[in-house]
Scaffold this active site. Structure first.
Site, PDB file in Angstrom:
ATOM      1  N   HIS A  11       4.639   9.302  12.893  1.00 38.50           N
ATOM      2  CA  HIS A  11       3.674   8.246  13.230  1.00 38.50           C
ATOM      3  C   HIS A  11       4.385   6.998  13.705  1.00 38.50           C
ATOM      4  O   HIS A  11       5.530   6.751  13.370  1.00 38.50           O
ATOM      5  CB  HIS A  11       2.696   7.945  12.088  1.00 38.50           C
ATOM      6  CG  HIS A  11       3.276   7.378  10.822  1.00 38.50           C
ATOM      7  ND1 HIS A  11       4.422   7.809  10.220  1.00 38.50           N
ATOM      8  CD2 HIS A  11       2.814   6.383  10.008  1.00 38.50           C
ATOM      9  CE1 HIS A  11       4.645   7.124   9.116  1.00 38.50           C
ATOM     10  NE2 HIS A  11       3.687   6.257   8.967  1.00 38.50           N
ATOM     11  N   HIS A  57       0.822  -1.221   0.000  1.00 42.59           N
ATOM     12  CA  HIS A  57       0.000   0.000   0.000  1.00 42.59           C
ATOM     13  C   HIS A  57       0.858   1.274   0.000  1.00 42.59           C
ATOM     14  O   HIS A  57       0.417   2.305  -0.471  1.00 42.59           O
ATOM     15  CB  HIS A  57      -0.950  -0.011   1.203  1.00 42.59           C
ATOM     16  CG  HIS A  57      -0.254   0.149   2.525  1.00 42.59           C
ATOM     17  ND1 HIS A  57       0.287  -0.908   3.220  1.00 42.59           N
ATOM     18  CD2 HIS A  57       0.019   1.249   3.280  1.00 42.59           C
ATOM     19  CE1 HIS A  57       0.847  -0.478   4.337  1.00 42.59           C
ATOM     20  NE2 HIS A  57       0.706   0.833   4.397  1.00 42.59           N
TER      21      HIS A  57
HETATM   22  O1  LIG Z   1       2.029  -6.103  10.662  1.00 40.47           O
HETATM   23  C1  LIG Z   1       2.341  -5.536   9.642  1.00 40.47           C
HETATM   24  O2  LIG Z   1       3.433  -5.636   9.091  1.00 40.47           O
HETATM   25  C2  LIG Z   1       1.345  -4.657   8.989  1.00 40.47           C
HETATM   26  C3  LIG Z   1       1.394  -3.295   9.547  1.00 40.47           C
HETATM   27  C4  LIG Z   1       1.351  -2.303   8.473  1.00 40.47           C
HETATM   28  O3  LIG Z   1       1.469  -2.594   7.309  1.00 40.47           O
HETATM   29  C5  LIG Z   1       1.196  -0.967   8.909  1.00 40.47           C
HETATM   30  C6  LIG Z   1       1.347   0.009   8.044  1.00 40.47           C
HETATM   31  C7  LIG Z   1       1.254   1.366   8.453  1.00 40.47           C
HETATM   32  C8  LIG Z   1       1.528   2.367   7.550  1.00 40.47           C
HETATM   33  O4  LIG Z   1       1.831   2.107   6.303  1.00 40.47           O
HETATM   34  C9  LIG Z   1       1.599   3.773   7.902  1.00 40.47           C
HETATM   35  O5  LIG Z   1       0.914   4.199   8.831  1.00 40.47           O
HETATM   36  O6  LIG Z   1       2.376   4.463   7.242  1.00 40.47           O
HETATM   37 FE   FE2 Z   2       3.551   3.271   5.936  1.00 44.32          FE
END
Ligand SMILES: O=C(O)CCC(=O)/C=C/C=C(\O)C(=O)O
Ligand code: FE2
Length: 331
Positions: free
Chosen positions: A179, A115
């Protein structure tokens, strides 16, 4: 050749945990403004600097940077799966040029992007294959991290290469700002997590779903003030946005990974993509102007959330009237 830039926070929570309606409206307006900016610019090529969250890059072999000569989305958090339209020969020439300029970079013929790379393509360009894209992975979650100076130099090398490109180039930076979402870290990993971080088993849909639910649950708790993660750091975010807008990116060379994480959270490293993208713009164009800037700390997204646009022209009156009218200009 002209260049334009859009940098944006991404959040896996965009479709899973809504902020108050007026905040969501603001975010949608900032995205719409950036989309219009891109539509007006009509890019021929997109160069995307983005992180990964242990979906495509693992500790089995974790490069600081990697150019995808071919790439596909993994489809996490409801993001699109499938191939990106990567101009492979051009991406390879870019990699050679970056290496020739003294920045060691890996290449991948089978790069998997999550993502972090896919959301901006979907939101800003309408999909992962609507434009030719060269994806550049910048490690932003897996310590140890490249020094900030190397991030700046990566951007410079990419920008120098792009000087010779005959067409409009859009630079994207994805992530941040402050964050601390619950992305697993090696130092605190349990046995199973360690295997996942190493990439021993590629994440299954079921395993991804558990990880995703943890992020959603944490965001809901964070919004109630009950999550054991770091607070957002608006002052740090504003300082960063000011430095990026000033073009004096060398100032960031002194920022250490340790201080960045301690002040702004473990995922604040994602701002590395913003620094690389801005310095690519600067290297290719000499100067740039930030034309719009949206910022708000949004706990529901666990993010100091920002969207900015910039163009490769000298500073004039500063931020545009459109940005002011849309209410997305910073204070
Ligand atoms: O457990 C994991 O690896 C998934 C967690 C995850 O993908 C969190 C992503 C958070 C972000 O991309 C963000 O806040 O930038
Ligand atoms: Fe991220």
């Amino acid at each position: 050749m002209t260049l334009a830039l859009v940098c944006t926070s991404h959040s896996p929570l965009l479709e899973f945990n809504d902020p108050p309606p007026e905040v969501r409206t603001e975010v949608d307006r900032a995205f719409a403004q950036a989309r219009q900016f891109i539509e007006d610019y009509e890019p021929d090529l997109v160069v995307s600097f983005a992180p990964d969250h242990y979906n495509g890059f693992f500790y089995k072999l974790m490069p600081p940077f990697c150019i995808g000569l071919e790439a596909s989305g993994v489809g996490d958090f409801g993001s699109s799966a499938g191939p990106l339209d990567v101009p492979s020969a051009l991406a390879e020439q870019m990699a050679q040029s970056v290496l020739d300029q003294g920045v060691d970079i890996a290449v991948s013929l089978e790069m998997e992007v999550d993502h972090g790379a896919v959301q901006p393509l979907e939101i800003l360009l309408g999909g992962i294959a609507t434009k030719p894209v060269i994806p550049i992975f910048v490690n932003s979650v897996a310590a140890p991290f490249a020094p900030m100076k190397r991030i700046r130099l990566l951007g410079e090398a990419v920008g120098t290469f792009l000087k010779n490109f005959d067409g409009n180039v859009l630079l994207l930076g994805s992530g941040g700002l402050s964050h601390d979402p619950p992305v697993p870290r090696l130092e605190a990993a349990t046995g199973e997590q360690r295997k996942m971080l190493l990439g021993c088993n590629h994440p299954t849909a079921a395993a991804r779903s558990v990880r995703q639910q943890r992020v959603i649950d944490t965001a809901k708790a964070f919004t109630r003030g009950e999550a054991g993660i770091m607070d957002l750091a608006p002052e740090w975010d504003r300082q960063l946005l000011d430095i990026l807008a000033s073009g004096e990116l060398e100032q960031l060379d002194a920022w250490t990974a340790k201080e960045m994480a301690a002040t702004a959270g473990n995922s604040a490293h994602e701002v590395r993509t913003w620094v690389a993208a801005h310095n690519a713009l600067k290297a290719a164009a000499g100067q740039y102007t930030v034309t719009s800037e949206y910022y708000r700390p949004i706990p529901e997204y666990i993010a100091g959330f920002a969207v900015t646009t910039a163009v490769s022209v000298p500073k004039t009156a500063g931020l545009t009237e459109t940005a002011v009218a849309a209410g997305t200009v910073r204070a």
